[in-house]
Design a protein around this motif. Structure first.
Motif, PDB file in Angstrom:
ATOM      1  N   ALA A  83       0.838  -1.205   0.000  1.00  0.00           N
ATOM      2  CA  ALA A  83       0.000   0.000   0.000  1.00  0.00           C
ATOM      3  C   ALA A  83       0.872   1.254   0.000  1.00  0.00           C
ATOM      4  CB  ALA A  83      -0.940  -0.005   1.203  1.00  0.00           C
ATOM      5  N   VAL A  84       1.966   1.221   0.741  1.00  0.00           N
ATOM      6  CA  VAL A  84       2.899   2.359   0.799  1.00  0.00           C
ATOM      7  C   VAL A  84       3.507   2.608  -0.582  1.00  0.00           C
ATOM      8  CG1 VAL A  84       5.130   3.123   1.743  1.00  0.00           C
ATOM      9  CG2 VAL A  84       3.368   2.189   3.267  1.00  0.00           C
ATOM     10  N   VAL A  85       3.868   1.540  -1.288  1.00  0.00           N
ATOM     11  CA  VAL A  85       4.412   1.696  -2.648  1.00  0.00           C
ATOM     12  C   VAL A  85       3.408   2.455  -3.521  1.00  0.00           C
ATOM     13  CG1 VAL A  85       5.060   0.477  -4.779  1.00  0.00           C
ATOM     14  CG2 VAL A  85       5.908  -0.343  -2.577  1.00  0.00           C
ATOM     15  N   GLY A  86       2.157   2.007  -3.517  1.00  0.00           N
ATOM     16  CA  GLY A  86       1.129   2.666  -4.339  1.00  0.00           C
ATOM     17  C   GLY A  86       0.901   4.114  -3.942  1.00  0.00           C
ATOM     18  N   ALA A  87       0.880   4.373  -2.632  1.00  0.00           N
ATOM     19  CA  ALA A  87       0.650   5.739  -2.153  1.00  0.00           C
ATOM     20  C   ALA A  87       1.797   6.673  -2.543  1.00  0.00           C
ATOM     21  CB  ALA A  87       0.462   5.742  -0.636  1.00  0.00           C
ATOM     22  N   ILE A  88       3.029   6.224  -2.347  1.00  0.00           N
ATOM     23  CA  ILE A  88       4.186   7.082  -2.658  1.00  0.00           C
ATOM     24  C   ILE A  88       4.277   7.360  -4.157  1.00  0.00           C
ATOM     25  CG2 ILE A  88       6.715   7.206  -2.696  1.00  0.00           C
ATOM     26  CD1 ILE A  88       6.691   5.822   0.064  1.00  0.00           C
ATOM     27  N   ILE A  89       4.125   6.328  -4.967  1.00  0.00           N
ATOM     28  CA  ILE A  89       4.182   6.551  -6.415  1.00  0.00           C
ATOM     29  C   ILE A  89       3.057   7.489  -6.841  1.00  0.00           C
ATOM     30  CG2 ILE A  89       3.948   5.485  -8.699  1.00  0.00           C
ATOM     31  CD1 ILE A  89       5.389   3.014  -7.495  1.00  0.00           C
ATOM     32  N   GLY A  90       1.852   7.263  -6.313  1.00  0.00           N
ATOM     33  CA  GLY A  90       0.728   8.138  -6.643  1.00  0.00           C
ATOM     34  C   GLY A  90       0.968   9.578  -6.242  1.00  0.00           C
ATOM     35  N   LEU A  91       1.551   9.777  -5.056  1.00  0.00           N
ATOM     36  CA  LEU A  91       1.848  11.143  -4.597  1.00  0.00           C
ATOM     37  C   LEU A  91       2.913  11.812  -5.449  1.00  0.00           C
ATOM     38  CD1 LEU A  91       1.913  10.757  -0.704  1.00  0.00           C
ATOM     39  CD2 LEU A  91       0.431  12.290  -2.025  1.00  0.00           C
ATOM     40  N   MET A  92       3.971  11.069  -5.754  1.00  0.00           N
ATOM     41  CA  MET A  92       5.101  11.671  -6.479  1.00  0.00           C
ATOM     42  C   MET A  92       4.836  11.872  -7.969  1.00  0.00           C
ATOM     43  SD  MET A  92       8.423   9.941  -4.618  1.00  0.00           S
ATOM     44  CE  MET A  92       9.597  10.933  -5.580  1.00  0.00           C
ATOM     45  N   THR A  93       3.799  11.223  -8.496  1.00  0.00           N
ATOM     46  CA  THR A  93       3.518  11.353  -9.933  1.00  0.00           C
ATOM     47  C   THR A  93       2.170  12.024 -10.211  1.00  0.00           C
ATOM     48  OG1 THR A  93       2.549   9.133 -10.044  1.00  0.00           O
ATOM     49  CG2 THR A  93       4.914   9.324 -10.519  1.00  0.00           C
ATOM     50  N   MET A  94       1.596  12.655  -9.197  1.00  0.00           N
ATOM     51  CA  MET A  94       0.272  13.271  -9.357  1.00  0.00           C
ATOM     52  C   MET A  94       0.208  14.271 -10.503  1.00  0.00           C
ATOM     53  SD  MET A  94      -1.079  13.773  -5.457  1.00  0.00           S
ATOM     54  CE  MET A  94      -2.497  14.754  -5.897  1.00  0.00           C
ATOM     55  N   LYS A  95       1.250  14.995 -10.734  1.00  0.00           N
ATOM     56  CA  LYS A  95       1.244  16.044 -11.755  1.00  0.00           C
ATOM     57  C   LYS A  95       1.787  15.553 -13.102  1.00  0.00           C
ATOM     58  CE  LYS A  95       0.469  19.613  -8.794  1.00  0.00           C
ATOM     59  NZ  LYS A  95      -0.847  19.467  -8.279  1.00  0.00           N
ATOM     60  N   LEU A  96       1.966  14.247 -13.235  1.00  0.00           N
ATOM     61  CA  LEU A  96       2.523  13.686 -14.463  1.00  0.00           C
ATOM     62  C   LEU A  96       1.412  13.559 -15.510  1.00  0.00           C
ATOM     63  CD1 LEU A  96       5.436  12.692 -15.026  1.00  0.00           C
ATOM     64  CD2 LEU A  96       4.595  10.389 -14.658  1.00  0.00           C
ATOM     65  N   ASP A  97       1.370  14.503 -16.435  1.00  0.00           N
ATOM     66  CA  ASP A  97       0.343  14.531 -17.482  1.00  0.00           C
ATOM     67  C   ASP A  97       0.854  13.745 -18.691  1.00  0.00           C
ATOM     68  OD1 ASP A  97      -1.655  15.114 -19.283  1.00  0.00           O
ATOM     69  OD2 ASP A  97      -1.134  17.230 -19.478  1.00  0.00           O
ATOM     70  N   LEU A  98       0.199  12.636 -18.981  1.00  0.00           N
ATOM     71  CA  LEU A  98       0.638  11.792 -20.096  1.00  0.00           C
ATOM     72  C   LEU A  98      -0.051  12.136 -21.406  1.00  0.00           C
ATOM     73  CD1 LEU A  98       0.788   8.310 -18.333  1.00  0.00           C
ATOM     74  CD2 LEU A  98       2.582  10.018 -18.601  1.00  0.00           C
ATOM     75  N   SER A  99      -0.957  13.119 -21.382  1.00  0.00           N
ATOM     76  CA  SER A  99      -1.729  13.436 -22.583  1.00  0.00           C
ATOM     77  C   SER A  99      -0.859  13.988 -23.718  1.00  0.00           C
ATOM     78  CB  SER A  99      -2.853  14.418 -22.264  1.00  0.00           C
ATOM     79  OG  SER A  99      -2.332  15.668 -21.856  1.00  0.00           O
ATOM     80  N   ASP A 100       0.314  14.484 -23.386  1.00  0.00           N
ATOM     81  CA  ASP A 100       1.208  14.945 -24.445  1.00  0.00           C
ATOM     82  C   ASP A 100       2.436  14.047 -24.564  1.00  0.00           C
ATOM     83  OD1 ASP A 100       2.267  15.769 -22.045  1.00  0.00           O
ATOM     84  OD2 ASP A 100       2.814  17.775 -22.719  1.00  0.00           O
ATOM     85  N   GLY A 101       2.274  12.786 -24.153  1.00  0.00           N
ATOM     86  CA  GLY A 101       3.331  11.799 -24.308  1.00  0.00           C
ATOM     87  C   GLY A 101       4.055  11.484 -23.010  1.00  0.00           C
ATOM     88  N   PHE A 102       4.940  10.520 -23.100  1.00  0.00           N
ATOM     89  CA  PHE A 102       5.738  10.058 -21.972  1.00  0.00           C
ATOM     90  C   PHE A 102       7.196  10.229 -22.370  1.00  0.00           C
ATOM     91  CE2 PHE A 102       7.378   6.470 -19.241  1.00  0.00           C
ATOM     92  CZ  PHE A 102       7.052   7.031 -18.020  1.00  0.00           C
ATOM     93  N   ASP A 103       7.669  11.468 -22.241  1.00  0.00           N
ATOM     94  CA  ASP A 103       9.023  11.797 -22.680  1.00  0.00           C
ATOM     95  C   ASP A 103      10.063  11.407 -21.622  1.00  0.00           C
ATOM     96  OD1 ASP A 103       8.786  13.769 -20.705  1.00  0.00           O
ATOM     97  OD2 ASP A 103       8.449  15.381 -22.136  1.00  0.00           O
ATOM     98  N   LYS A 104      11.317  11.720 -21.921  1.00  0.00           N
ATOM     99  CA  LYS A 104      12.433  11.345 -21.046  1.00  0.00           C
ATOM    100  C   LYS A 104      12.289  11.950 -19.648  1.00  0.00           C
ATOM    101  CE  LYS A 104      17.477  11.285 -20.984  1.00  0.00           C
ATOM    102  NZ  LYS A 104      18.693  11.619 -21.732  1.00  0.00           N
ATOM    103  N   LYS A 105      11.866  13.209 -19.564  1.00  0.00           N
ATOM    104  CA  LYS A 105      11.694  13.884 -18.274  1.00  0.00           C
ATOM    105  C   LYS A 105      10.633  13.181 -17.421  1.00  0.00           C
ATOM    106  CE  LYS A 105      10.726  18.464 -16.373  1.00  0.00           C
ATOM    107  NZ  LYS A 105      10.385  19.854 -16.678  1.00  0.00           N
ATOM    108  N   LYS A 106       9.515  12.804 -18.033  1.00  0.00           N
ATOM    109  CA  LYS A 106       8.446  12.114 -17.314  1.00  0.00           C
ATOM    110  C   LYS A 106       8.876  10.702 -16.915  1.00  0.00           C
ATOM    111  CE  LYS A 106       4.879  14.833 -19.494  1.00  0.00           C
ATOM    112  NZ  LYS A 106       3.821  14.886 -20.485  1.00  0.00           N
ATOM    113  N   MET A 107       9.624  10.054 -17.792  1.00  0.00           N
ATOM    114  CA  MET A 107      10.132   8.720 -17.496  1.00  0.00           C
ATOM    115  C   MET A 107      11.071   8.768 -16.283  1.00  0.00           C
ATOM    116  SD  MET A 107      12.339   6.133 -19.885  1.00  0.00           S
ATOM    117  CE  MET A 107      13.791   7.156 -19.831  1.00  0.00           C
TER     118      MET A 107
END
Length: 181
Positions: A83-107
């Motif tokens: 559960a901690v894994v899911g929560a931390i990843i969700g918190l740290m990637t909340m602002k990751l907008d994939l609608s314009d692709g998954f570029d190197k910075k987002k990766m």
């Protein structure tokens, strides 16, 4: 508290089911009671797409179902760590907008999030809870935590990155549609 959308509730159900199925397909590692499997890649993808609460619930429910299906008692320290894994990843990637692709910075941002999540969960949360809840021997716990961290970081890094990249390719890019006359 903000209510979950139907889409998020469905995602939690599907994510937990996929976590469960993939968790049943495990490759034993050289460290006792520690497997190499792909369920954390799915958890990372769903946590990135649906946020920390969905990620925490998917990890908790999926891991609890895996433990219950083996016929023994649920191992709560590791269920909580999932559960901690899911929560931390969700918190740290909340602002990751994939609608314009998954570029190197987002990766890179995604992979930093999943590395932090796995290290916190498996090198800290799981071993500490194993000591507190089950009075497990310390030496064994940190070997298991290290193995789980490494295996999950690698599988999530490779498979999770590929899943998010593939998912981003299915999205319509902003401004790519134009009105026909």
């Amino acid at each position: 508290m903000k209510k979950f959308s139907v889409k998020t509730v469905v995602a939690i159900g599907i994510g937990a089911a996929l976590f469960f199925v993939l968790g049943k397909i495990a490759i034993p590692s050289f460290v006792a009671n520690t497997n190499i499997s792909l369920q954390y890649a799915i958890l990372a993808m769903f946590a990135t797409l649906f946020g920390p609460i969905a990620g925490a619930l998917i990890g908790f429910i999926g891991h609890a179902l895996i433990d219950l299906s083996w016929g023994g008692s649920p191992w709560w320290s590791w269920i909580i760590a999932s559960a901690v894994v899911g929560a931390i990843i969700g918190l740290m990637t909340m602002k990751l907008d994939l609608s314009d692709g998954f570029d190197k910075k987002k990766m890179i941002k995604f992979n930093i999030a999943q590395i932090v999540a796995h290290l916190v969960a498996w090198a800290v949360v799981a071993p500490v809870l194993d000591i507190v809840i089950y009075s497990e021997p310390v030496e064994k716990l940190f070997a298991q935590g290290l193995m789980a961290s490494i295996a999950n970081i690698i599988t999530t890094g490779v498979v999770g990155t590929l899943l998010l990249f593939a998912y981003s390719k299915t999205l319509v890019k902003k401004g790519s549609l134009s009105k026909e006359d």
